[in-house]
Design an enzyme around this catalytic site. Structure first.
Site, PDB file in Angstrom:
ATOM      1  N   LYS A 155       0.073 -11.160  -7.315  1.00  0.00           N
ATOM      2  CA  LYS A 155       1.005 -10.643  -6.304  1.00  0.00           C
ATOM      3  C   LYS A 155       1.465 -11.774  -5.381  1.00  0.00           C
ATOM      4  O   LYS A 155       2.655 -11.909  -5.086  1.00  0.00           O
ATOM      5  CB  LYS A 155       0.335  -9.555  -5.455  1.00  0.00           C
ATOM      6  CG  LYS A 155       0.238  -8.219  -6.150  1.00  0.00           C
ATOM      7  CD  LYS A 155      -0.711  -7.274  -5.410  1.00  0.00           C
ATOM      8  CE  LYS A 155      -0.956  -6.027  -6.243  1.00  0.00           C
ATOM      9  NZ  LYS A 155      -2.075  -5.214  -5.782  1.00  0.00           N
TER      10      LYS A 155
ATOM     11  N   GLN B   1      -5.677  -3.643  -1.063  1.00  0.00           N
ATOM     12  CA  GLN B   1      -6.035  -3.468  -2.467  1.00  0.00           C
ATOM     13  C   GLN B   1      -7.150  -2.429  -2.611  1.00  0.00           C
ATOM     14  O   GLN B   1      -8.160  -2.480  -1.914  1.00  0.00           O
ATOM     15  CB  GLN B   1      -6.490  -4.827  -3.049  1.00  0.00           C
ATOM     16  CG  GLN B   1      -6.806  -4.819  -4.526  1.00  0.00           C
ATOM     17  CD  GLN B   1      -5.583  -4.640  -5.430  1.00  0.00           C
ATOM     18  OE1 GLN B   1      -4.456  -4.995  -5.077  1.00  0.00           O
ATOM     19  NE2 GLN B   1      -5.801  -4.060  -6.595  1.00  0.00           N
TER      20      GLN B   1
ATOM     21  N   ASP C  57       2.907   0.402  -0.726  1.00  0.00           N
ATOM     22  CA  ASP C  57       2.271   1.141  -1.819  1.00  0.00           C
ATOM     23  C   ASP C  57       2.756   2.599  -1.872  1.00  0.00           C
ATOM     24  O   ASP C  57       2.552   3.279  -2.869  1.00  0.00           O
ATOM     25  CB  ASP C  57       0.746   1.194  -1.592  1.00  0.00           C
ATOM     26  CG  ASP C  57       0.000   0.172  -2.422  1.00  0.00           C
ATOM     27  OD1 ASP C  57       0.446  -0.123  -3.546  1.00  0.00           O
ATOM     28  OD2 ASP C  57      -1.044  -0.311  -1.941  1.00  0.00           O
TER      29      ASP C  57
HETATM   30  N1  GUN Z   1      -5.447  -1.019  -7.234  1.00  0.00           N
HETATM   31  C1  GUN Z   1      -4.946  -0.792  -8.477  1.00  0.00           C
HETATM   32  N2  GUN Z   1      -3.623  -0.524  -8.410  1.00  0.00           N
HETATM   33  C2  GUN Z   1      -3.288  -0.577  -7.111  1.00  0.00           C
HETATM   34  C3  GUN Z   1      -2.059  -0.403  -6.416  1.00  0.00           C
HETATM   35  O1  GUN Z   1      -0.992  -0.121  -6.990  1.00  0.00           O
HETATM   36  N3  GUN Z   1      -2.121  -0.566  -5.072  1.00  0.00           N
HETATM   37  C4  GUN Z   1      -3.272  -0.851  -4.413  1.00  0.00           C
HETATM   38  N4  GUN Z   1      -3.232  -0.966  -3.099  1.00  0.00           N
HETATM   39  N5  GUN Z   1      -4.425  -1.023  -5.030  1.00  0.00           N
HETATM   40  C5  GUN Z   1      -4.427  -0.883  -6.373  1.00  0.00           C
END
Ligand code: GUN
Length: 300
Positions: free
Chosen positions: A54, A98, A121
């Site tokens: 990311k 996350q 998100d």
């Molecule tokens: N963990 C796995 N996929 C995601 C996601 O799309 N967003 C977040 N914040 N954590 C994750």
């Protein structure tokens, strides 16, 4: 019939290039650089890989990346203090915490502490409600990526019959809401659905998001249907050598490709779309914060 392979890798590269173009224009015309803060608590190896990826793609799109890595034993109050600081920071337009968080933390409390306008998100309860009621919302990245692939494949989705397999808050439920917003007739199927094969066989659009390797066989699929495979499952692959593994989706690609009109592969389908949509959401959040028009084609 052999299905078209929907190339998410190629499509996501186009989305990222589109985001980068908008970012360059924002900087040149308004002196604004979108910023994304990613918070990782603990050292889960898969999460570390995602967070690194990311950060790299954020910088490649011309945005600012702020990474916050906290030890696994961090108190929830300290994490909430960090979220409050990021909420107040004008250089931060998007905040992603996350998941999963360590067991001693209340995930809902942390997510709902994020400013909904920065919730890239789309997990904050207010964004969930706004999506469900047709108001402008931040939309979860993976379902947004699936929607972009479907719109690219069909043009209009209006009147299509869609079956979403899986009812998670991250994919299944928001996916169903997005398809409904695009005027599909939507069914959510799940582990307790009676005669799931018959339900799926009615669908022009199938989105599989259950996390069970190769669960959907070709004989569940209506001829010509478009199949979006969200699953990423690692399975043993003795045919590749002793101790080897490989990634497969929730769909049995080979048999489905004999029947479907189009299908996403794993890897290289939905996966690369998720981070591309995270960048798109960060750009959208930045434009909204600055009262500028939203980037076309990059929102739901
Ligand atoms: N963990 C796995 N996929 C995601 C996601 O799309 N967003 C977040 N914040 N954590 C994750």
């Amino acid at each position: 019939m052999t299905a078209t392979r929907i190339d998410g890798k190629e499509f996501s590269a186009r989305v990222r290039a589109d985001v980068a173009t908008h970012v360059a224009r924002l900087k040149a015309d308004h002196g604004i650089t979108p910023g994304l803060a990613v918070v990782l608590v603990g050292e889960d190896p898969a999460s570390q890989v995602y967070v690194r990826s990311k950060g790299k793609q954020t910088v490649e799109a011309g945005m600012q990346s702020f990474e916050h890595k906290l030890p696994v034993e961090t108190a929830q109050s300290d994490l909430l203090n960090l979220v409050a600081r990021l909420n107040a920071d004008p250089a931060v337009h998007g905040i992603l915490v996350q998941l999963p968080l360590p067991d001693h933390m209340d995930e809902a409390a942390v997510i709902n502490a994020i400013d909904p306008a920065k919730d890239v998100d789309g997990f904050h309860i207010s964004n969930v409600g706004r999506l469900a009621t047709g108001q402008s919302a931040m939309v979860p990245c993976t379902p947004l990526g699936c929607l972009m692939l479907l719109r690219d494949t069909f043009g209009s989705l209006s009147g299509k019959t869609a079956v979403v397999i899986g009812r998670s808050n991250i994919v299944g439920k928001p996916m169903a809401q997005l398809l409904l917003r695009d005027s599909c007739t939507v069914t959510i199927a799940h582990s307790r659905t009676a005669d799931i094969a018959e339900v799926v066989r009615r669908a022009d659009i199938v989105v599989a998001a259950v996390g069970r390797p190769q669960m959907v066989p070709g004989d569940w699929i209506k001829p010509g249907a478009v199949v979006i495979d969200v699953g990423i499952n690692r399975i043993d692959a003795p045919e590749l050598g002793e101790g080897k593994t490989r990634l497969v989706g929730d769909v049995d690609f080979d048999s489905v490709a004999q029947v479907a009109g189009a299908v996403t592969p794993v890897p290289g389908g939905v996966g690369p779309m998720t981070i591309a949509c995270l960048l798109a959401n960060t750009l959208t959040a930045c434009c909204r914060a600055a009262n500028l028009p939203e980037p076309e084609g990059l929102t739901a």
